[in-house]
Scaffold this active site. Structure first.
Site, PDB file in Angstrom:
ATOM      1  N   LYS A   7       0.857  -1.197   0.000  1.00 20.02           N
ATOM      2  CA  LYS A   7       0.000   0.000   0.000  1.00 20.02           C
ATOM      3  C   LYS A   7       0.878   1.226   0.000  1.00 20.02           C
ATOM      4  CE  LYS A   7      -4.408   0.286   0.855  1.00 20.02           C
ATOM      5  NZ  LYS A   7      -5.401  -0.345   0.118  1.00 20.02           N
TER       6      LYS A   7
HETATM    7  N1  GLU Z   1      -7.404  -0.163  -3.125  1.00 23.24           N
HETATM    8  C1  GLU Z   1      -8.130  -1.383  -3.334  1.00 23.24           C
HETATM    9  C2  GLU Z   1      -8.069  -2.257  -2.096  1.00 23.24           C
HETATM   10  O1  GLU Z   1      -7.813  -1.771  -1.011  1.00 23.24           O
HETATM   11  C3  GLU Z   1      -7.692  -2.091  -4.597  1.00 23.24           C
HETATM   12  C4  GLU Z   1      -6.274  -2.572  -4.584  1.00 23.24           C
HETATM   13  C5  GLU Z   1      -5.830  -3.146  -5.913  1.00 23.24           C
HETATM   14  O2  GLU Z   1      -6.646  -3.302  -6.789  1.00 23.24           O
HETATM   15  O3  GLU Z   1      -4.636  -3.426  -6.016  1.00 23.24           O
HETATM   16  O4  GLU Z   1      -8.377  -3.412  -2.149  1.00 23.24           O
END
Ligand code: GLU
Length: 425
Positions: free
Chosen positions: A111
C-alpha cells in the site's frame, strides 16, 4: 508463541498486528513465520517537491510499503489523504496480503500514499504530484514487482499519469505496472464497478445464508465514493431498499428508499462529486454519523477506517455489518457489535472484488487481449461467491467469527508460500 509482539501507536497498525498475532496463535504458526509475517518486506518514504500553480514549491511526504511478495508481486492501492503515514501504509499493506491470499490470486500485498488534502489541489497539481510520486517509487514498482491501484481519493486519472511516467522513465510501455486505468488506455471493462459489485455480492450471499429476502431488505451505505456508489447501485437493482447514504457532506435518510439513480446523477454533476444539495421526496438530511444508527438490516460502511468505533458502535441498529472500506470497524466496536449479536463480514473478504478485478486487468494487460464486461463480471461474481462461502463455512465449522476465519484461511496460504520459498541471504 514466544515472539516479542510488536505494537504501534497507530491504531490501524496496532489492530492489524493484534488480529495477525491472535490468528497466528490460534493456528499454531511457528515463531519464525510469525516474525516474518508481522513485518513488511520493504517500506520506503519519499519526498515530493511540487511546483504549485501559484509558482511556490511545496514538499509532500509519500510512502510505499510492500508487506509481502511471497505469493507474487506486491499489490495494493495508493491514496491521497491528510492522515496517510508509513504505519497506516504498513497496516493497509498487510491487509492487502491477506486479501489477495484469501481471494486466491497470485499477489502479495502492499500500500502507498501521499499525505495531502486532495480537495485543495488543482488537477494540474494532482498530476505533478502523481508523476513525482511515480518517479520516486519507480525503482521498486513494476508489473512483476509491485502493482499499485486506486485507493481513497485516487482513480483512473492518477493511474494513467502513474503508468505514463513509469513507461517514459523506462523507455517502454508498461501498462501492467498499475491497475484501475481508464478503459481507453489499457484499463478493463468492469474494473470501476468491481469493488462495489463484490461488496454487494457478499451482502446478497449473507442475506441468503441468514434467510432474509434481499427484496425489501433495508440497507445503509456509508460513503458514496466508488465503492459505496456501485454497492448501492447493485443492491438497488437486486431489490433492496437503500434507506440511508452519506459522504463528507453528511447523511441522507429516506425511509422509503433513496432514489439511487438520482443520487448518482447528482454526484456525477456536482463539481466535487459530492451528495451536497441532494434531495428527493421524503428525504431527511441527517449527520454523517447518524446514518450509521438508522434502523436497517444491513450497514455497509464504505468510507474510511474507524467509522464505527468504541464511542458509537452501541448505537448501531443494523443486524449485519458488511465492511466495504478497509478497517471501518475498530476492534472495540467489533466487540460491542458481537455482544449485541451483530454479524460482521470483514473488509478483506467483502471488498476484495476490487483487487480481484485488478488481477483481471493485469492478466489482460500481460496478454494484450481484452475481455467484455460480461466476461469480466461472469468471472468476478463466482469468485466472490466462492470466497464468501469458504469463509462462512469455515467460520461455522470452527465456531469462530468470520473475521477470524478469514484471517486463518488467508495466513495459511501465505505462510505455506514463505515456508516453501524459504529464506536466503
Ligand atoms: N485499493 C483497493 C483495495 O484496497 C484495490 C487494490 C488493488 O486493486 O490493487 O483493495
Amino acid at each position: 508463541m514466544s515472539v516479542k509482539k510488536r505494537t504501534s501507536k497507530n491504531v490501524l497498525l496496532d489492530t492489524a498486528l493484534k488480529n495477525f498475532y491472535a490468528a497466528a496463535e490460534e493456528m499454531g504458526l511457528e515463531d519464525g513465520l510469525v516474525e516474518v509475517l508481522s513485518r513488511p518486506e520493504r517500506a520506503i518514504s519519499v519526498s515530493l517537491p511540487i511546483t504549485m500553480d501559484d509558482g511556490s514549491v511545496r514538499v509532500f511526504e509519500g510512502y510505499r510499503v510492500q508487506h509481502s511478495t511471497a505469493l507474487g508481486p506486491a499489490k495494493g492501492g495508493f491514496r491521497y489523504h491528510p492522515d496517510v503515514d508509513i504505519e497506516e501504509c504498513e497496516a493497509l499493506g498487510s491487509l492487502m496480503t491477506w486479501k489477495c491470499s484469501l481471494a486466491g490470486i497470485p499477489y502479495g500485498g502492499g500500500k502507498g500514499g501521499v499525505s495531502c488534502d486532495p480537495m485543495e489541489l488543482s488537477m494540474a497539481e494532482r498530476e505533478r504530484l502523481t508523476r513525482t510520486f511515480a518517479a520516486r517509487v519507480a525503482p521498486i514498482v513494476g508489473e512483476w514487482a509491485d502493482v499499485p491501484a486506486p485507493d481513497v481519493n485516487t482513480g483512473a486519472p492518477e493511474m494513467v499519469w502513474f503508468m505514463d511516467t513509469i513507461s517514459k522513465l523506462r523507455g517502454k510501455f508498461e501498462p501492467g505496472v498499475v491497475t484501475g486505468k481508464p478503459i481507453s488506455i489499457w484499463g478493463s471493462k468492469g474494473r470501476t464497478a468491481a469493488t462495489g459489485l463484490g461488496v454487494a455480492t457478499c451482502i446478497k450471499e449473507l442475506l441468503k445464508s441468514v434467510k432474509v429476502d434481499v427484496k425489501g431488505a433495508r440497507v445503509i451505505i456509508q460513503g458514496f465514493g466508488n465503492v459505496g456508489t456501485f454497492n448501492a447501485i447493485t443492491m438497488d437493482k437486486a431489490g433492496a431498499k437503500i434507506v440511508g447514504i452519506s459522504d463528507i457532506t453528511g447523511g441522507y435518510y429516506a425511509p422509503n428508499g433513496i432514489d439511487v439513480e438520482k443520487a448518482v446523477q447528482h454526484v456525477t454533476k456536482h463539481p466535487k462529486k459530492l451528495l451536497e444539495g441532494y434531495t428527493q421526496p421524503g428525504l431527511e438530511k441527517i449527520s454523517g454519523e447518524e446514518v450509521l444508527f438508522l434502523d436497517a438490516d444491513v450497514l455497509s460502511p464504505c468510507a474510511l477506517e474507524g467509522a464505527v468505533n468504541g464511542k458509537n458502535a452501541g448505537n448501531v441498529k443494523a443486524k449485519y455489518v458488511v465492511e466495504g472500506a478497509n478497517g471501518p470497524v475498530t476492534p472495540e466496536a467489533d466487540e460491542i457489535l458481537t455482544d449485541k449479536g451483530v454479524l460482521l463480514i470483514p473488509d478483506f473478504l467483502a471488498n476484495s472484488g476490487g483487487v480481484i478485478g485488478s488481477y483481471f486487468e493485469w492478466v489482460q494487460n500481460l496478454n494484450g487481449f481484452f475481455w467484455t464486461e460480461e466476461e469480466y463480471n461472469n468471472r468476478l461474481i463466482p469468485i466472490m461467491t466462492d470466497n464468501f462461502y469458504r469463509v462462512w463455512n469455515y467460520a461455522k465449522a470452527q465456531g469462530v467469527k468470520p473475521r477470524r476465519a478469514a484471517f486463518l484461511v488467508a495466513i495459511k496460504r501465505v505462510a505455506d508460500a514463505v515456508k516453501m520459498r524459504g529464506t536466503f541471504l
